[in-house]
Design a protein around this motif. Sequence first.
Motif, PDB file in Angstrom:
ATOM      1  N   GLY A 246       0.805  -1.203   0.000  1.00  0.00           N
ATOM      2  CA  GLY A 246       0.000   0.000   0.000  1.00  0.00           C
ATOM      3  C   GLY A 246       0.844   1.262   0.000  1.00  0.00           C
ATOM      4  N   SER A 247       2.054   1.166   0.558  1.00  0.00           N
ATOM      5  CA  SER A 247       2.926   2.342   0.625  1.00  0.00           C
ATOM      6  C   SER A 247       4.119   2.252  -0.306  1.00  0.00           C
ATOM      7  N   LEU A 250       1.797   0.429  -4.492  1.00  0.00           N
ATOM      8  CA  LEU A 250       0.657   1.184  -5.010  1.00  0.00           C
ATOM      9  C   LEU A 250       1.045   2.554  -5.572  1.00  0.00           C
ATOM     10  N   TYR A 264      -2.875   9.786  -5.568  1.00  0.00           N
ATOM     11  CA  TYR A 264      -2.492   8.667  -4.700  1.00  0.00           C
ATOM     12  C   TYR A 264      -2.812   8.976  -3.239  1.00  0.00           C
ATOM     13  N   ILE A 268      -5.072   6.637  -0.811  1.00  0.00           N
ATOM     14  CA  ILE A 268      -4.544   5.981   0.390  1.00  0.00           C
ATOM     15  C   ILE A 268      -5.172   6.549   1.653  1.00  0.00           C
ATOM     16  N   SER A 269      -5.747   7.742   1.568  1.00  0.00           N
ATOM     17  CA  SER A 269      -6.430   8.297   2.748  1.00  0.00           C
ATOM     18  C   SER A 269      -7.638   7.456   3.142  1.00  0.00           C
ATOM     19  N   ASN A 271      -7.581   4.375   3.578  1.00  0.00           N
ATOM     20  CA  ASN A 271      -7.059   3.441   4.576  1.00  0.00           C
ATOM     21  C   ASN A 271      -7.148   4.018   5.988  1.00  0.00           C
ATOM     22  N   TYR A 318      -9.414   2.218  -7.678  1.00  0.00           N
ATOM     23  CA  TYR A 318      -8.270   2.077  -6.775  1.00  0.00           C
ATOM     24  C   TYR A 318      -8.714   2.261  -5.321  1.00  0.00           C
ATOM     25  N   VAL A 322      -8.437  -0.368  -2.029  1.00  0.00           N
ATOM     26  CA  VAL A 322      -7.887   0.029  -0.727  1.00  0.00           C
ATOM     27  C   VAL A 322      -8.877  -0.289   0.387  1.00  0.00           C
ATOM     28  N   THR A 326      -8.037  -2.714   3.492  1.00  0.00           N
ATOM     29  CA  THR A 326      -8.083  -2.038   4.790  1.00  0.00           C
ATOM     30  C   THR A 326      -8.971  -2.802   5.760  1.00  0.00           C
TER      31      THR A 326
END
Length: 440
Positions: A246-247, A250, A264, A268-269, A271, A318, A322, A326
Amino acid sequence: MSAGSLIRAARESVEGLPRAFWWLWASTLVNRLGAFVATFMALYLTLERGYSASFAGLVAALHGLGGVVSSLVAGVMTDRLGRRPTMLAANLATAGSVALLGFMEHPAAIAAVAMLVGMASNASRPAVSAMLADIVPPEDRVRAFALNYWAINLGFAISSVAAGFVAEYSYLAGFLGEAALTLVCAVLVFVKLPESRPAAEAGAGDGAAGAGAAGAGVSLGTVLRDGRFMGVVGLSFLVSMVFMQGSVGLPVAMGAAGFTPGEYGLVISVNGLMIVLLQIPVTRFIEHRDARRLLVLSALLAGWGFALTAFAGPLWAYALTVAVWTLAEIVNSPTQMELVVRLSPVQGRGRYQGMYTMSWSVAALVAPLMAGYVVDWFGAAWLWGSAGVLGTLAAGGYWLLMRRLPARGTASAESADAPVKAGSAAPAAPAAPVRAAADA
């Protein structure tokens, strides 16, 4: 759901836990509120200092290597010296090394101090987990680990936003701010947390580990010879390799697909937002459910949640992938942390937690190398397919490894009932279990 129902659910999620747990929880939150280096180190080195991306990657790898080294050392310290001294030493060393890093200019000095920061910042984890296991009754540990994990993510979410504004003003202020908050964490530990290490005569552990019959004789060799526990460590490594994408995987894949860093960040926020909103209610649902099924389910969700990324096109797709992995993280973290405690002898909790922590530290080293190699040579689709394979393998491993696993609270000498060392506070009486349909 009415406001009254929400208030009642929140109260049931936090009630009955010992006061010492809440001071430990507060120290975790304060510590994560100062997480600046881990978030902005790459930007600091490339934008502020003008170093190459390769050098930034090397520094990140050395930071991770420091965490690998300190995992086992801190585990031994936790058992020999105690939980409280280990946390104090780790926090003081972190504060000093982070502040020092802000003033380093030579590349070799930056790399060396970054490794020290990695060692120091990772050293408190085995002690925190061992103390939580000492002071919280078995029936409440899943909930306690979930609340601690929630504090980590809440603190990180707040610190990421605040650190962004601080970095625009001064990166050095960010380093010094993290050092200051880490010192506050050390003060909380020193003033509010009594030592919780069980006395040597407490004897056997939680009754699940093959090595738990004689806790006082636990060594790192004992941990390595504990086949079931080392199996859990190996499975934790596989799951960690998946979650790390994820970090590391992705952002690389989304960048190659034409998405911006801001897009991005938006994806990812999801998560952090889901963990903050759902960790506590989901934990209430799974708290008393079968750990093997939860770990199998979470491994499959993690692996195939990332595998779905191969089919993602628009930004919302995407974000949906996530959300899937998550949910796996929310289930896996507290369940697996409680399992580690259940498999650990009381007198060896520090060493066992150190070995478990090392699985994540090693994954943090290997995952970026794996992601970069696979994406460069085979393409992102192969990376997501590999994540699906790893998740499936981990699920099968959990299913096989956890057959005939002893139930929670069947130990001959649980920490909640064991005597503690002279001068330390006795553990609180077991709290009433939360009434949930149902680690971290």
